[in-house]
Structures are given as C-alpha cells and as structure tokens.
Scaffold this motif. Structure first.
Motif, PDB file in Angstrom:
ATOM      1  N   SER A   1       0.828  -1.210   0.000  1.00 47.63           N
ATOM      2  CA  SER A   1       0.000   0.000   0.000  1.00 47.63           C
ATOM      3  C   SER A   1       0.861   1.258   0.000  1.00 47.63           C
ATOM      4  CB  SER A   1      -0.955  -0.011   1.194  1.00 47.63           C
ATOM      5  OG  SER A   1      -0.245  -0.044   2.415  1.00 47.63           O
ATOM      6  N   GLN A   2       1.943   1.252   0.783  1.00 51.94           N
ATOM      7  CA  GLN A   2       2.838   2.400   0.808  1.00 51.94           C
ATOM      8  C   GLN A   2       3.568   2.577  -0.520  1.00 51.94           C
ATOM      9  OE1 GLN A   2       3.276   4.773   3.250  1.00 51.94           O
ATOM     10  NE2 GLN A   2       1.449   3.777   4.094  1.00 51.94           N
ATOM     11  N   MET A   3       3.867   1.470  -1.181  1.00 56.53           N
ATOM     12  CA  MET A   3       4.508   1.533  -2.483  1.00 56.53           C
ATOM     13  C   MET A   3       3.612   2.270  -3.481  1.00 56.53           C
ATOM     14  SD  MET A   3       5.625  -1.689  -4.894  1.00 56.53           S
ATOM     15  CE  MET A   3       6.541  -2.437  -3.555  1.00 56.53           C
ATOM     16  N   VAL A   4       2.310   1.937  -3.444  1.00 61.86           N
ATOM     17  CA  VAL A   4       1.363   2.578  -4.362  1.00 61.86           C
ATOM     18  C   VAL A   4       1.113   4.030  -3.951  1.00 61.86           C
ATOM     19  CG1 VAL A   4      -0.987   2.521  -5.258  1.00 61.86           C
ATOM     20  CG2 VAL A   4       0.257   0.380  -4.900  1.00 61.86           C
ATOM     21  N   ALA A   5       0.938   4.283  -2.655  1.00 57.19           N
ATOM     22  CA  ALA A   5       0.640   5.634  -2.189  1.00 57.19           C
ATOM     23  C   ALA A   5       1.777   6.598  -2.530  1.00 57.19           C
ATOM     24  CB  ALA A   5       0.398   5.621  -0.676  1.00 57.19           C
ATOM     25  N   GLY A   6       3.011   6.114  -2.424  1.00 62.46           N
ATOM     26  CA  GLY A   6       4.151   6.973  -2.705  1.00 62.46           C
ATOM     27  C   GLY A   6       4.657   6.871  -4.130  1.00 62.46           C
ATOM     28  N   SER A   7       3.994   6.021  -4.951  1.00 65.00           N
ATOM     29  CA  SER A   7       4.432   5.799  -6.348  1.00 65.00           C
ATOM     30  C   SER A   7       5.929   5.527  -6.401  1.00 65.00           C
ATOM     31  CB  SER A   7       4.084   7.014  -7.216  1.00 65.00           C
ATOM     32  OG  SER A   7       2.703   7.255  -7.207  1.00 65.00           O
TER      33      SER A   7
ATOM     34  N   VAL B   1       7.124 -19.055   5.648  1.00 69.53           N
ATOM     35  CA  VAL B   1       7.857 -17.800   5.437  1.00 69.53           C
ATOM     36  C   VAL B   1       8.755 -17.933   4.214  1.00 69.53           C
ATOM     37  CG1 VAL B   1       9.535 -16.196   6.411  1.00 69.53           C
ATOM     38  CG2 VAL B   1       7.795 -17.234   7.881  1.00 69.53           C
ATOM     39  N   ARG B   2       8.645 -16.966   3.334  1.00 71.52           N
ATOM     40  CA  ARG B   2       9.489 -16.912   2.150  1.00 71.52           C
ATOM     41  C   ARG B   2      10.172 -15.549   2.106  1.00 71.52           C
ATOM     42  NH1 ARG B   2       5.349 -19.355  -2.467  1.00 71.52           N
ATOM     43  NH2 ARG B   2       4.242 -20.788  -1.115  1.00 71.52           N
ATOM     44  N   HIS B   3      11.117 -15.420   1.191  1.00 78.07           N
ATOM     45  CA  HIS B   3      11.726 -14.128   0.911  1.00 78.07           C
ATOM     46  C   HIS B   3      11.610 -13.895  -0.586  1.00 78.07           C
ATOM     47  CE1 HIS B   3      13.497 -15.073   4.829  1.00 78.07           C
ATOM     48  NE2 HIS B   3      13.601 -13.771   4.995  1.00 78.07           N
ATOM     49  N   VAL B   4      11.144 -12.716  -0.965  1.00 77.37           N
ATOM     50  CA  VAL B   4      10.929 -12.420  -2.378  1.00 77.37           C
ATOM     51  C   VAL B   4      11.700 -11.168  -2.762  1.00 77.37           C
ATOM     52  CG1 VAL B   4       8.664 -13.531  -2.489  1.00 77.37           C
ATOM     53  CG2 VAL B   4       8.815 -11.129  -1.858  1.00 77.37           C
ATOM     54  N   LEU B   5      12.140 -11.159  -4.010  1.00 78.42           N
ATOM     55  CA  LEU B   5      12.846 -10.018  -4.595  1.00 78.42           C
ATOM     56  C   LEU B   5      11.829  -9.212  -5.391  1.00 78.42           C
ATOM     57  CD1 LEU B   5      15.880  -9.128  -4.746  1.00 78.42           C
ATOM     58  CD2 LEU B   5      15.931 -10.187  -6.998  1.00 78.42           C
ATOM     59  N   VAL B   6      11.687  -7.923  -5.052  1.00 77.05           N
ATOM     60  CA  VAL B   6      10.607  -7.112  -5.599  1.00 77.05           C
ATOM     61  C   VAL B   6      11.150  -6.009  -6.508  1.00 77.05           C
ATOM     62  CG1 VAL B   6       8.690  -5.565  -5.035  1.00 77.05           C
ATOM     63  CG2 VAL B   6       9.151  -7.568  -3.596  1.00 77.05           C
ATOM     64  N   ASP B   7      10.541  -5.868  -7.695  1.00 79.76           N
ATOM     65  CA  ASP B   7      10.730  -4.730  -8.590  1.00 79.76           C
ATOM     66  C   ASP B   7       9.355  -4.112  -8.823  1.00 79.76           C
ATOM     67  OD1 ASP B   7      13.399  -5.264  -8.794  1.00 79.76           O
ATOM     68  OD2 ASP B   7      13.305  -6.146 -10.785  1.00 79.76           O
ATOM     69  N   SER B   8       9.287  -2.788  -8.840  1.00 80.22           N
ATOM     70  CA  SER B   8       7.997  -2.129  -9.079  1.00 80.22           C
ATOM     71  C   SER B   8       8.167  -1.015 -10.114  1.00 80.22           C
ATOM     72  CB  SER B   8       7.431  -1.553  -7.771  1.00 80.22           C
ATOM     73  OG  SER B   8       8.330  -0.618  -7.194  1.00 80.22           O
ATOM     74  N   PHE B   9       7.092  -0.778 -10.880  1.00 76.50           N
ATOM     75  CA  PHE B   9       7.120   0.184 -11.976  1.00 76.50           C
ATOM     76  C   PHE B   9       5.825   0.992 -11.971  1.00 76.50           C
ATOM     77  CE2 PHE B   9       9.215  -3.765 -12.981  1.00 76.50           C
ATOM     78  CZ  PHE B   9      10.477  -3.374 -13.432  1.00 76.50           C
ATOM     79  N   VAL B  10       5.953   2.281 -12.146  1.00 74.64           N
ATOM     80  CA  VAL B  10       4.790   3.164 -12.167  1.00 74.64           C
ATOM     81  C   VAL B  10       3.992   2.966 -13.450  1.00 74.64           C
ATOM     82  CG1 VAL B  10       4.076   5.586 -12.339  1.00 74.64           C
ATOM     83  CG2 VAL B  10       5.786   4.914 -10.650  1.00 74.64           C
ATOM     84  N   GLN B  11       2.661   2.912 -13.317  1.00 69.19           N
ATOM     85  CA  GLN B  11       1.742   2.922 -14.471  1.00 69.19           C
ATOM     86  C   GLN B  11       1.020   4.266 -14.475  1.00 69.19           C
ATOM     87  OE1 GLN B  11       0.950   0.777 -17.003  1.00 69.19           O
ATOM     88  NE2 GLN B  11      -0.533   2.281 -17.763  1.00 69.19           N
ATOM     89  N   ARG B  12       1.194   5.037 -15.537  1.00 65.59           N
ATOM     90  CA  ARG B  12       0.567   6.359 -15.614  1.00 65.59           C
ATOM     91  C   ARG B  12      -0.706   6.294 -16.449  1.00 65.59           C
ATOM     92  NH1 ARG B  12       3.802   9.907 -13.205  1.00 65.59           N
ATOM     93  NH2 ARG B  12       6.016   9.389 -13.001  1.00 65.59           N
ATOM     94  N   SER B  13      -1.589   7.254 -16.203  1.00 64.66           N
ATOM     95  CA  SER B  13      -2.845   7.344 -16.947  1.00 64.66           C
ATOM     96  C   SER B  13      -2.569   7.921 -18.331  1.00 64.66           C
ATOM     97  CB  SER B  13      -3.843   8.219 -16.189  1.00 64.66           C
ATOM     98  OG  SER B  13      -3.329   9.532 -16.048  1.00 64.66           O
TER      99      SER B  13
END
Length: 362
Positions: free
Chosen positions: A74-80, A96-108
C-alpha cells in the motif's frame, strides 16, 4: 497490455497470458484504489490462491491490512515508489518466504497522474539456505584460486622427488634389497596421493574444458556398468538399475561418468556390511534425472547442509572433495544435484537439462 486507470483491470491476449504464466516470477498490478490484479499463476499463489488471474479484487480481501506485506504494497502505491531488487519477507499459509521485488509506475493517459504500480516478485526461497550456498561458492572459489596459484609449486618438487625415487627403485630392485624397495613404494604411493589431491583442487579452480554432445543418458551409464557390477560383487552389495533409454541430455560423457562413479563409490563406502545399490534414469519435467540410492545408515540431518562443503568428510581416509567436485561439474552443465536421506538410506539425484532428441552412444 492495457491497464485501466480506474480499476486496474487488464485486457490480455491469450499469447500474453501464456508467456506471463511461464515467467518464474509473480507479476501483478495494484491500482491507486488498492485493487490488485494477478497476471499469472505465481502471483495468485503469493497473493491469494482463490483469486482469478486477470480479475481485479480489493487488496484487503487477499492480505489483511494488519500484515506487513499489506503495509509495504500500500505504501509503495501511495508513494508511487519504484523499487529494484528489494528483498522482503513474505508469508503464505504459515510458510515464510523471501521475495525479490521490482515495481514500476503505471501512468494514466494524460501521463501526469499515476494509476497504479506494476509489481514483479521473484521468490528466493529459504534465505538462510541461499546464504549458505553463496558462502559455499565463495569458499570453493577461494580454494580454487589457492590451488591454481600453488599447484605448480607443489608439482615441481613432487616430479623431482618421484624421478629420484624411480631411480632408487630400479637400483634397489637390481640389488634385490626388498625391504628398502618396499619403503620406496610406500613413498611413491603417498606422492601419488598428493598429486591426486592437487588435481582435484584444480578441478575447483576454473571452468573445465567440456566436450558436450547430445546423447542418451542410459547409454553413457552403460559404459561404466561393468565396473559398478564388479565393485558391487566385491562389497557384497546387490546392484539394481532401471533406465529409460529415451531420455537424452547435452553433456560431457566423461564428466558425467565421473560424477556417477563418485556417487556410487560413496554408496559402497556407506554400506560396509552389504546392502542394495539402485541406479535409475528417468525424465523429470524439463530434466534428465539420474538417481543413485543406497540402503546405508543415511546422513544425519545436522550434516545435510555441510556435505557439499569442501574438505568436509566423515571418512577416516577421505579428504572431502568428491561431492564439491560433483556439484561443480553438474553446475557447469546447467543442472542440479540434490540429496535425500531420512534416517535410513540415501539418494543423490542428478538433474541435467533434457534434450529433445539424442543418439545412442555406443
């Protein structure tokens, strides 16, 4: 793919869905309204196995707002915020697992407003196991560098000593001095042991020159069956094998034979009072699989994570390089080697990338 700026719903072609499902990573989209859309099966497994791929659902329906995972997303989305290689703790069904995360902004469409975030998550598995693997790899690399640096410094004097011993043996034999001749033979044996140790260390020092070819795995093992059968009779061990002769892989024949013989040798040594050795070749998903099983006492659970460490051995006369060398050879082939032992008996499993077609090697 077209992501709606309102709901985060997606419209994917069958081809896109097919390729996304083949990715070894979870792919999902979280809208500004905190609706999550899972693009592939792995995403559903991490978020909520009950959701349907491509259908947006409220994030809080899948993950409790009290959980750390919900807070991070949620914080990732709120702060883009776009992340690269962020490791987070993830819990699913108590595991319990550990995951490697990448995130990318989607613009309108206006390119000014953010409509949500695309997220990719790759499971790392057991983090401690991963750390142990990294440490093992670094240790082998260090040993390899040391071996490469001092190998010639060891072998040069060994060659000189061996040459003089051979001269002495010739003279002692001519003089029929059997006692002294026996002493020199013991020295020659010890020199060969040191030379063999240096050769094994060098196997860990650099990638080996391989001559890979596509061939039937069973045909490769056929060449060493007489030797295995002979050793089985010598150790009083019953030997069985079953091989699917349609399974092929791209491999260096000599190296794979070395791996199998090493695993077989370990099995014989584990069954000092007789037992049963079983070798099986079979297909397993995208792999050609070789199982080497024995009925020995098994490997204690507290040693399972050490057996591939260099110089770790439980044998009186072992030096602890056999399994690390096996692992390196299989790694160089792009495969895996696994071990299973549950109190009685041990099975080593070698997995090699399967080839579609192979030819019999005689």
């Amino acid at each position: 793919m077209d992501v709606s700026s309102v709901s985060g719903s997606t419209s994917m072609t069958g081809r896109e869905a097919f390729y996304l499902d083949r990715l070894n990573a979870a792919v999902l989209f979280i809208s500004k309204q905190l609706h999550v859309t899972c693009y592939n099966t792995l995403a559903c497994q991490l978020i909520d196995p009950s959701v349907t791929p491509g259908v947006p659902v409220p994030l809080e329906r899948c993950i409790s707002p009290e959980r750390e995972e919900y807070h991070i997303l949620s914080q990732m989305v709120a702060g883009s915020r776009e992340y690269r290689d962020m490791v987070i703790r993830w819990e699913v069904d108590g595991r319990v697992r550990h995951v490697l995360v990448d995130s990318f902004v989607q613009r309108s469409d206006s390119a000014a407003d953010v409509s949500g975030m695309h997220v990719m998550m790759k499971e790392l598995g057991n983090f401690s196991a991963l750390e142990q693997q990294v440490q093992r790899t670094e240790k082998l690399a260090t040993i390899g560098k040391m071996a490469a640096g001092i190998a010639h410094e060891i072998r040069n004097p060994l060659t000189t000593v061996k040459g003089f011993l051979q001269m002495m043996q010739s003279q002692l034999k001519h003089q029929e001095r059997e006692t002294e001749l026996a002493y020199t033979q013991v020295m020659m044996t010890e020199i060969e042991r040191v030379n063999a140790l240096v050769s094994e260390l060098l196997l860990l020092s650099k990638p080996q020159q391989m001559a890979p070819e596509v061939c039937a795995v069973a045909a490769v093992i056929d060449d060493i069956l007489p030797l295995i059968q002979s050793e089985a009779r010598l150790h009083g061990v019953a030997f069985e094998y079953e091989m699917d002769r349609t399974v092929s892989a791209r491999m260096d024949m000599d190296m794979i034979q070395q791996v199998v013989l090493n695993l077989v040798k370990n099995a014989f040594e584990a069954m000092d009072k007789g037992g049963r050795l079983h070798i099986q070749v079979s297909p397993f998903r995208q792999w050609a699989r070789i199982d080497v099983s024995d009925t020995g006492p098994g490997i204690p659970y507290y040693q399972m994570d050490k057996i591939f460490d260099a110089f770790f051995t439980t044998k009186d006369k072992g030096i602890g390089l056999g399994l690390p060398i096996c692992q390196k050879i299989i790694d160089d082939h792009g495969g895996e080697i696994r071990v299973s032992s549950k109190g009685f008996g041990t099975t080593f499993t070698v997995l090699l990338p399967k080839a579609e077609q192979g030819r019999q090697v005689m």
